[in-house]
Motif scaffolding. Structure first.
Motif, PDB file in Angstrom:
ATOM      1  N   HIS A 298       0.853  -1.190   0.000  1.00 42.43           N
ATOM      2  CA  HIS A 298       0.000   0.000   0.000  1.00 42.43           C
ATOM      3  C   HIS A 298       0.887   1.237   0.000  1.00 42.43           C
ATOM      4  O   HIS A 298       1.696   1.416   0.899  1.00 42.43           O
ATOM      5  N   ASP A 302      -4.606   5.171   4.344  1.00 40.97           N
ATOM      6  CA  ASP A 302      -6.056   5.307   4.125  1.00 40.97           C
ATOM      7  C   ASP A 302      -6.735   5.769   5.405  1.00 40.97           C
ATOM      8  O   ASP A 302      -6.586   5.140   6.459  1.00 40.97           O
ATOM      9  N   HIS A 377     -13.251   6.965   1.632  1.00 43.79           N
ATOM     10  CA  HIS A 377     -11.991   7.081   2.371  1.00 43.79           C
ATOM     11  C   HIS A 377     -11.074   8.071   1.667  1.00 43.79           C
ATOM     12  O   HIS A 377     -11.256   8.377   0.495  1.00 43.79           O
ATOM     13  N   HIS A 379      -7.239   8.417   0.512  1.00 44.10           N
ATOM     14  CA  HIS A 379      -5.917   7.818   0.360  1.00 44.10           C
ATOM     15  C   HIS A 379      -4.932   8.974   0.226  1.00 44.10           C
ATOM     16  O   HIS A 379      -5.040   9.787  -0.678  1.00 44.10           O
TER      17      HIS A 379
HETATM   18 ZN   LIG Z   1      -5.256   3.483  -0.092  1.00 42.13          ZN
END
Ligand SMILES: [Zn+2]
Length: 412
Positions: A298, A302, A377, A379
């Motif tokens: 990742h 997040d 969300h 990011h």
């Molecule tokens: Zn993410």
């Protein structure tokens, strides 16, 4: 009764043993955490011992290798530290003595030279003083500091230095060229390592003008706290357009690879969101898709949050992207200067335009679930020298102010 005596006896015996062990340890046989510039020659001068003894106490299969930054060395019992500077002068001892306001004869004596008139080109010279730790730094450096003594994969990596005079400087970590920025005699180097960098000892190399290359290995130790995520893609999610992903990535890297010379921030970086439910995925989380290997990680952090939650600029900069993208959806990317970029993705709306100069806390857009996303969300990603780094660690370490201080700038 007899058993109790036995226990007493055992205790006494153990005590005696511990005491003997303590006595066998000399007072000054302390381990030393190696810093940049602690090479064999510098350590020998500093502790008034010789290189051969130091190498003998700290054997390595490669005898040419200098001590690794971030590792511990054993010093001999006879080690006595002394203070002073180590320099590699460009002229004679006489010229060096004048420059450092010390006696040329004292300098000759302390460095085992017969005469101060002899040239001492690129030779390590010791200049006694009361405050400095003798370290063998790159030519013309009066100081060299690293952002971490033991490097952590996934974090931004910084070096800062002060030079005698302005000089062209380049730096490399392993195979990776470090972005170098200067403000007169003040210099900062920046790069990242990526979450798959692992435990290793890459070489830190610094080249000052035409001086000999300065080089020292640096310990990086992998974190044992990476999380592992198994993701299953089915139906439409499995039919992701790989071509579009690659094109978007390529276009963004063309932006991220540009370095501008001036920092555009002057405050510590803040989180880009005040009201969030939880951090639903950390930077560096290893990811496996449909039961495959953990080949990717990742690239950002997040924040799970309600749709419409304000997303705020963490620090000053210029918007270089403010549009809807295939993967990232509603996207804002801010150029903070010095090759540092932050990105905000999956936004439902965008509040700024490309070219806008943003101030800390300014509204960039609102949390959404646009692009390739399965729920509301934010990011948030951070790139340094075109490498994704851990933005949370960046804030915790106070890297943004550490860098500004390195360029003799203010941060408040
Ligand atoms: Zn993410």
């Amino acid at each position: 009764m007899r058993k109790r005596w036995l226990v007493y006896l055992l205790c006494l015996f153990t005590l005696g043993l511990t005491q003997t062990l303590t006595q066998a340890q000399p007072n000054n046989a302390f381990p030393l955490l190696v810093q940049s510039g602690d090479n064999w020659a510098a350590l020998a001068v500093r502790f008034q011992t010789d290189e051969a003894l130091l190498r003998q106490l700290n054997p390595h299969p490669n005898p040419q290798r200098q001590p690794t930054i971030g590792t511990e060395l054993i010093l001999p019992e006879t080690a006595v530290p002394q203070t002073g500077s180590l320099i590699r002068p460009f002229g004679t001892l006489l010229a060096t003595a004048a420059q450092h306001q010390t006696s040329p004869w004292l300098l000759a004596l302390r460095n085992n030279h017969t005469s101060p008139h002899r040239p001492a080109l690129h030779q390590l010279l010791f200049i006694p003083n009361s405050t400095t730790t003798p370290r063998d730094l790159p030519a013309g450096f009066t100081s060299l500091e690293l952002s971490q003594t033991v490097g952590k994969p996934g974090q931004a990596v910084g070096l800062r230095a002060v030079l005698d005079s302005e000089q062209p400087v380049t730096a490399v970590l392993g195979n990776n060229e470090i972005g170098v920025f200067a403000n007169g005699r003040f210099l900062v180097g920046l790069t990242g390592t990526g979450a798959f960098f692992g435990t290793q000892q890459p070489s830190l190399q610094i080249q000052v003008a035409s001086a000999p290359l300065w080089e020292q290995p640096w310990q990086f130790r992998d974190s044992d706290s990476w999380t592992f995520q198994q993701l299953t893609l089915t139906g439409t999610a499995a039919q992701i357009d790989q071509q579009s992903i690659a094109e978007e990535r390529e276009r963004l890297f063309a932006i991220w690879e540009k370095d501008s010379d001036t920092p555009q921030w002057n405050t510590p970086f803040q989180l880009p969101i005040d009201n969030f439910l939880e951090i639903s995925s950390d930077y560096g989380a290893r990811r496996s898709y449909n039961g495959g290997p953990y080949r990717t990680y990742h690239e950002g952090v997040d924040f799970a949050a309600y749709g419409g939650t304000p997303v705020l600029a963490p620090a000053g900069g210029t918007a270089v992207v403010a549009e809807f993208l295939y993967v990232r959806g509603g996207a804002v990317i801010i150029d903070h200067g010095l090759g540092i970029y932050s990105g905000y993705y999956h936004l439902s709306s965008i509040a700024i335009a490309p070219g806008d100069v943003v101030t800390p806390g300014q509204l960039l857009g609102e949390v959404g679930t646009t692009g390739l996303s399965t729920g509301n969300h934010l990011h948030w990603d951070l790139l340094v020298d075109a490498i994704w780094v851990d933005a949370q660690a960046w804030i915790e370490q106070g890297m943004s102010c550490w860098i500004l201080a390195g360029l003799n700038g203010a941060c408040n």
